[in-house]
Design a protein around this motif. Sequence first.
Motif, PDB file in Angstrom:
ATOM      1  N   TYR A   3       0.852  -1.186   0.000  1.00 47.29           N
ATOM      2  CA  TYR A   3       0.000   0.000   0.000  1.00 47.29           C
ATOM      3  C   TYR A   3       0.888   1.236   0.000  1.00 47.29           C
ATOM      4  CZ  TYR A   3      -3.642  -3.247   1.526  1.00 47.29           C
ATOM      5  OH  TYR A   3      -4.523  -4.289   1.617  1.00 47.29           O
ATOM      6  N   GLU A  24      -5.446   9.610  -1.589  1.00 46.87           N
ATOM      7  CA  GLU A  24      -5.847   8.213  -1.692  1.00 46.87           C
ATOM      8  C   GLU A  24      -4.702   7.268  -1.353  1.00 46.87           C
ATOM      9  OE1 GLU A  24      -7.013   8.352  -5.768  1.00 46.87           O
ATOM     10  OE2 GLU A  24      -5.047   7.768  -6.501  1.00 46.87           O
ATOM     11  N   PHE A  42      -7.114   1.986  -3.940  1.00 45.74           N
ATOM     12  CA  PHE A  42      -7.585   1.200  -2.799  1.00 45.74           C
ATOM     13  C   PHE A  42      -8.663   1.954  -2.024  1.00 45.74           C
ATOM     14  CE2 PHE A  42      -7.408  -0.141   1.640  1.00 45.74           C
ATOM     15  CZ  PHE A  42      -7.734  -1.481   1.486  1.00 45.74           C
ATOM     16  N   CYS A  43      -8.380   3.179  -1.569  1.00 45.59           N
ATOM     17  CA  CYS A  43      -9.374   3.944  -0.818  1.00 45.59           C
ATOM     18  C   CYS A  43      -8.968   5.407  -0.754  1.00 45.59           C
ATOM     19  CB  CYS A  43      -9.538   3.395   0.602  1.00 45.59           C
ATOM     20  SG  CYS A  43      -8.118   3.684   1.682  1.00 45.59           S
ATOM     21  N   TRP A  72     -10.387   0.211   6.860  1.00 44.52           N
ATOM     22  CA  TRP A  72     -10.813  -0.481   5.646  1.00 44.52           C
ATOM     23  C   TRP A  72     -10.375  -1.943   5.692  1.00 44.52           C
ATOM     24  CZ3 TRP A  72     -13.293   2.239   1.719  1.00 44.52           C
ATOM     25  CH2 TRP A  72     -13.302   3.620   1.857  1.00 44.52           C
ATOM     26  N   GLU A  75     -10.383  -6.056   1.362  1.00 42.75           N
ATOM     27  CA  GLU A  75     -11.279  -6.151   0.209  1.00 42.75           C
ATOM     28  C   GLU A  75     -11.893  -4.798  -0.150  1.00 42.75           C
ATOM     29  OE1 GLU A  75     -11.626  -8.260   2.974  1.00 42.75           O
ATOM     30  OE2 GLU A  75     -10.306  -9.697   1.968  1.00 42.75           O
ATOM     31  N   ARG A  76     -11.389  -3.713   0.456  1.00 41.13           N
ATOM     32  CA  ARG A  76     -11.813  -2.340   0.193  1.00 41.13           C
ATOM     33  C   ARG A  76     -13.166  -2.001   0.790  1.00 41.13           C
ATOM     34  NH1 ARG A  76     -12.001  -1.197  -5.612  1.00 41.13           N
ATOM     35  NH2 ARG A  76     -12.316   0.919  -4.887  1.00 41.13           N
ATOM     36  N   GLU A  77     -13.634  -2.757   1.763  1.00 41.16           N
ATOM     37  CA  GLU A  77     -14.880  -2.435   2.459  1.00 41.16           C
ATOM     38  C   GLU A  77     -14.576  -1.451   3.578  1.00 41.16           C
ATOM     39  OE1 GLU A  77     -18.272  -4.492   5.305  1.00 41.16           O
ATOM     40  OE2 GLU A  77     -16.538  -5.663   4.669  1.00 41.16           O
ATOM     41  N   ARG A  78     -15.303  -0.357   3.601  1.00 36.98           N
ATOM     42  CA  ARG A  78     -15.112   0.624   4.679  1.00 36.98           C
ATOM     43  C   ARG A  78     -15.734   0.047   5.948  1.00 36.98           C
ATOM     44  NH1 ARG A  78     -15.928   7.056   4.470  1.00 36.98           N
ATOM     45  NH2 ARG A  78     -15.208   7.442   6.572  1.00 36.98           N
TER      46      ARG A  78
END
Length: 139
Positions: A3, A24, A42-43, A72, A75-78
């Motif tokens: 990351y 980001e 990613f986010c 996060w 899997e990129r879920e907040r």
Amino acid sequence: MLYVSDTALWLGQIPNAGTGVTHEIIAFDVAEAGALSNRRFFCHTDHGHPDGFAIDRRSWVWTSAADGVHVWSAERERLGFIPTAQTVSDLCFGGSGRRRLFMAATTSCWRSTCSADLRAHVRRRRACTHFACHFCARP
């Protein structure tokens, strides 16, 4: 997985580009020999830029921002958000079992001991009340 916090546009370090455009985290796949591939978004944070971040044992990404700490999944879920009274610039895990979250903010350093059910805690999106005074500073 690698990351990287992309704050170059925010800092105005890209010639002929405006500032404040990106804030980001991007992700790369890492080959066994160390080569990077598959660069992807990613986010991003809603306020400020994700300058410092840490990865916990579940592969959750905890990132600093102007309004607190954003969490996060890989899997990129907040997963949630922990609001703070000051801008958080960096953070890390430490202590027994890496269950303490240390946060460096504008004028303070804080630590929070993470409960076993932290996912439920961060999903509540309420101000964290578990900060312990560290260096005589309170959030």
